[in-house]
Enzyme design. Structure first.
Site, PDB file in Angstrom:
ATOM      1  N   TYR A  52      28.275  35.613  37.517  1.00 27.82           N
ATOM      2  CA  TYR A  52      29.393  36.222  36.621  1.00 27.82           C
ATOM      3  C   TYR A  52      29.000  36.234  35.077  1.00 27.82           C
ATOM      4  CZ  TYR A  52      32.149  35.624  40.872  1.00 27.82           C
ATOM      5  OH  TYR A  52      32.646  35.474  42.330  1.00 27.82           O
ATOM      6  N   LEU A 189      42.496  42.559  46.164  1.00 33.31           N
ATOM      7  CA  LEU A 189      43.253  44.133  45.848  1.00 33.31           C
ATOM      8  C   LEU A 189      42.316  45.041  46.090  1.00 33.31           C
ATOM      9  CD1 LEU A 189      45.210  42.637  42.528  1.00 33.31           C
ATOM     10  CD2 LEU A 189      46.068  42.825  44.911  1.00 33.31           C
ATOM     11  N   ILE A 229      42.191  35.095  45.340  1.00 30.06           N
ATOM     12  CA  ILE A 229      41.674  34.618  44.327  1.00 30.06           C
ATOM     13  C   ILE A 229      41.545  35.799  43.205  1.00 30.06           C
ATOM     14  CG2 ILE A 229      40.576  32.431  44.717  1.00 30.06           C
ATOM     15  CD1 ILE A 229      37.865  33.952  45.033  1.00 30.06           C
ATOM     16  N   LYS A 231      41.620  38.578  40.161  1.00 24.07           N
ATOM     17  CA  LYS A 231      41.501  38.182  38.735  1.00 24.07           C
ATOM     18  C   LYS A 231      42.469  39.214  37.891  1.00 24.07           C
ATOM     19  CE  LYS A 231      39.369  41.013  35.940  1.00 24.07           C
ATOM     20  NZ  LYS A 231      38.461  41.687  35.202  1.00 24.07           N
ATOM     21  N   VAL A 233      43.729  39.839  33.666  1.00 19.02           N
ATOM     22  CA  VAL A 233      43.658  39.409  31.959  1.00 19.02           C
ATOM     23  C   VAL A 233      45.025  39.684  31.353  1.00 19.02           C
ATOM     24  CG1 VAL A 233      42.488  40.047  30.180  1.00 19.02           C
ATOM     25  CG2 VAL A 233      41.076  39.842  32.235  1.00 19.02           C
ATOM     26  N   ASN A 241      50.928  38.139  39.506  1.00 20.70           N
ATOM     27  CA  ASN A 241      50.074  37.515  40.759  1.00 20.70           C
ATOM     28  C   ASN A 241      50.850  36.195  41.139  1.00 20.70           C
ATOM     29  OD1 ASN A 241      48.376  39.736  40.653  1.00 20.70           O
ATOM     30  ND2 ASN A 241      46.654  38.516  39.486  1.00 20.70           N
TER      31      ASN A 241
END
Length: 273
Positions: A52, A189, A229, A231, A233, A241
């Site tokens: 990543y 998602l 899991i 993500k 921000v 979440n």
């Protein structure tokens, strides 16, 4: 927050992913803050990888967990081209440096590559004996891969799973459950694309006072043994979440999702992104 067992540890059913983090220096402060907010809300499993942003995401995670390492279950992954007897320890050391820690809780082979599994596993076991990692596992492995691995020390298999990517339900998920092998679901998602625009998910979400994303997370983690899991921000997405762990879908909801996104009726090639 709802919890389950992974590698003998209590971890949240919904953790935090970091794919695409660390790519833009201007966003790093927001990414660090999001991970820290997630930890505060109980999402203390953080998943990252040397792939990543070529280590950039690990640096973000390192900043986020500085001073609170003991609160976090830390997962990272090694590139297949680094999965040799010599490559694994060198890659692990680089990850440890970027993460600012002396141990990774769970270290995964990102996907199968050119090196024999036994060579990679031997390297993982040496790292475990040296205290560099606590546990190891794999990612993007299908049933045949896991059968070839045949190692009870493997702590998890991380794979693509969401309502429009259900291939693992035909054989991989039952195989893993039968053996008590937890599954980590990445892209739960579907990268927040068209899936979240589906009318049914909006209908279910409205009934529960939730969002389509929360419905997806509740669906992915509807049974024990699967950890999502996602993500996030933005502070609002992080909060949502975490709250999704408390959402319980009804049997009617689940039947409707099955009709809109049918479960597989035959073996499918393992999907990856």
């Amino acid at each position: 927050m709802r919890y389950m067992k992974l590698a003998g540890c209590k971890v949240p059913a919904i953790g935090q992913g970091t794919w695409y983090m660390g790519e833009d220096p201007a966003r790093r402060a927001a990414e660090v803050a999001a991970l820290q907010q997630g930890i505060d809300l109980g999402m203390n499993l953080i998943d990252t990888a040397e792939m990543y942003a070529e280590g950039g995401a690990e640096q973000v995670v390192g900043r986020a967990i500085a001073g609170r390492r003991d609160q976090v279950f830390l997962v990272s992954k090694v590139y297949p081209h680094n999965a040799s007897q010599r490559g694994v320890p060198a890659a692990c050391e680089r990850s440890l440096t970027r993460l600012g820690t002396d141990v990774i809780d769970l270290y995964l082979l990102h996907w199968r590559g050119q090196y024999p599994l036994e060579e990679t596993v031997e390297a993982f076991e040496r790292l475990r004996e040296q205290g560099k990692i606590r546990h190891w596992g794999v990612s993007n492995f299908d049933v045949d891969d896991l059968s070839e691995l045949d190692r009870p020390a493997c702590a998890t298999n991380q794979v693509l799973y969401n309502p429009i990517q259900r291939g693992i339900e035909f054989d991989l998920l039952p195989w893993s459950r039968q053996r008590g092998l937890p599954t980590m679901a990445y892209c739960p998602l579907a990268q927040a694309g068209k899936l979240l625009q589906h009318p049914l998910l909006h209908e279910i979400a409205e009934r529960h006072g939730a969002t389509p994303a929360q419905v997806c997370l509740a669906w992915v983690t509807r049974e024990d043994g699967v950890i999502a899991i996602p993500k996030a921000v933005s502070p609002e997405h992080v909060r949502l979440n975490a709250a999704a762990a408390g959402l319980s879908l009804t049997s009617e909801d689940l039947r409707a999702i099955d009709r809109a996104f049918p479960a597989p009726t035959r073996k499918q090639h393992l999907a990856m992104v």
